[in-house]
Design an enzyme around this catalytic site. Sequence first.
Site, mmCIF file in Angstrom:
data_model
loop_
_atom_site.group_PDB
_atom_site.id
_atom_site.type_symbol
_atom_site.label_atom_id
_atom_site.label_comp_id
_atom_site.label_asym_id
_atom_site.label_seq_id
_atom_site.Cartn_x
_atom_site.Cartn_y
_atom_site.Cartn_z
ATOM 1 N N CYS A 7 58.624 37.841 33.297
ATOM 2 C CA CYS A 7 58.257 38.259 34.655
ATOM 3 C C CYS A 7 56.757 38.037 34.829
ATOM 4 O O CYS A 7 56.160 37.234 34.098
ATOM 5 C CB CYS A 7 58.662 39.708 34.920
ATOM 6 S SG CYS A 7 57.872 40.929 33.844
ATOM 7 N N ASN A 10 54.984 41.578 32.513
ATOM 8 C CA ASN A 10 55.638 41.959 31.242
ATOM 9 C C ASN A 10 55.528 43.464 30.973
ATOM 10 O O ASN A 10 55.460 43.890 29.818
ATOM 11 C CB ASN A 10 55.072 41.145 30.062
ATOM 12 C CG ASN A 10 55.900 41.258 28.773
ATOM 13 O OD1 ASN A 10 55.374 41.115 27.677
ATOM 14 N ND2 ASN A 10 57.186 41.512 28.891
ATOM 15 N N CYS A 12 57.314 45.675 33.523
ATOM 16 C CA CYS A 12 58.404 46.300 34.293
ATOM 17 C C CYS A 12 59.730 45.577 34.071
ATOM 18 O O CYS A 12 60.586 46.035 33.310
ATOM 19 C CB CYS A 12 58.071 46.331 35.788
ATOM 20 S SG CYS A 12 56.598 47.285 36.198
ATOM 21 N N ARG A 13 59.919 44.428 34.751
ATOM 22 C CA ARG A 13 61.234 43.777 34.750
ATOM 23 C C ARG A 13 61.630 43.178 33.412
ATOM 24 O O ARG A 13 62.734 43.427 32.903
ATOM 25 C CB ARG A 13 61.277 42.694 35.838
ATOM 26 C CG ARG A 13 61.218 43.247 37.243
ATOM 27 C CD ARG A 13 60.930 42.170 38.262
ATOM 28 N NE ARG A 13 59.560 41.669 38.123
ATOM 29 C CZ ARG A 13 59.041 40.688 38.834
ATOM 30 N NH1 ARG A 13 59.795 40.064 39.725
ATOM 31 N NH2 ARG A 13 57.789 40.315 38.664
ATOM 32 N N SER A 14 60.743 42.353 32.822
ATOM 33 C CA SER A 14 61.170 41.663 31.589
ATOM 34 C C SER A 14 61.320 42.600 30.388
ATOM 35 O O SER A 14 62.208 42.369 29.566
ATOM 36 C CB SER A 14 60.281 40.459 31.272
ATOM 37 O OG SER A 14 58.930 40.821 31.078
ATOM 38 N N ASP A 123 60.140 42.532 42.450
ATOM 39 C CA ASP A 123 59.026 43.150 41.725
ATOM 40 C C ASP A 123 58.940 44.626 42.125
ATOM 41 O O ASP A 123 58.701 44.932 43.296
ATOM 42 C CB ASP A 123 57.742 42.410 42.117
ATOM 43 C CG ASP A 123 56.522 42.923 41.371
ATOM 44 O OD1 ASP A 123 56.602 44.007 40.757
ATOM 45 O OD2 ASP A 123 55.486 42.244 41.418
HETATM 46 P P1 4NP Z 1 56.512 42.978 36.296
HETATM 47 O O1 4NP Z 1 55.806 43.890 37.393
HETATM 48 O O2 4NP Z 1 56.148 41.548 36.597
HETATM 49 O O3 4NP Z 1 57.970 43.252 36.506
HETATM 50 O O4 4NP Z 1 56.015 43.447 34.948
HETATM 51 C C1 4NP Z 1 54.435 43.799 37.681
HETATM 52 C C2 4NP Z 1 53.529 44.428 36.874
HETATM 53 C C3 4NP Z 1 52.166 44.356 37.174
HETATM 54 C C4 4NP Z 1 51.746 43.647 38.273
HETATM 55 C C5 4NP Z 1 52.669 42.999 39.080
HETATM 56 C C6 4NP Z 1 54.026 43.067 38.772
HETATM 57 N N1 4NP Z 1 50.358 43.587 38.597
HETATM 58 O O5 4NP Z 1 50.020 42.968 39.607
HETATM 59 O O6 4NP Z 1 49.526 44.148 37.855
#
Ligand code: 4NP
Length: 138
Positions: A7, A10, A12-14, A123
């Site tokens: 993602c 790294n 939340c989703r992944s 997201d």
């Molecule tokens: P992820 O979520 O891609 O599912 O881990 C996010 C985590 C952090 C950010 C964006 C999405 N960020 O912009 O910091």
Amino acid sequence: MRILMVCLGNICRSPMAEGILRKKSLEAEKKWIIDSAGTSNYHTGEAPDIRAIQKAAKYDTDISGLRARQFETSDFDKFDLILAMDENNYNDILNKARNEFEEEKVRMILNFSRPGKNLNVPDPYYGGDAGFEEVYKL
Ligand code: 4NP
């Protein structure tokens, strides 16, 4: 089989996808190698977001020990399947591929459950608990 979940951050989703697949592989007694990474370096070295940890824990999946890292070109050598959570991740990974063989390893994760639709795992970072619930279910 070596499978990498990817993602943006790294955190939340992944990591949730990694935890779910680790659990499934244990249940199925498969010796898969499973990991996750982010296309960004925003959260390198960090544990998953507390909301992701708590959502996974609700479903008996412990992801608290995972640590974020950035996707790197050498991941194409280390994994057979690279599963992108959304189309931005997909395009960012494809841009790092060195040949068609590596491009072929990259898939949108939801195309396994909803073939051909190229749906995104949304997201959840800037949203609330419902977003994390949706991510887990997807
Ligand atoms: P992820 O979520 O891609 O599912 O881990 C996010 C985590 C952090 C950010 C964006 C999405 N960020 O912009 O910091």
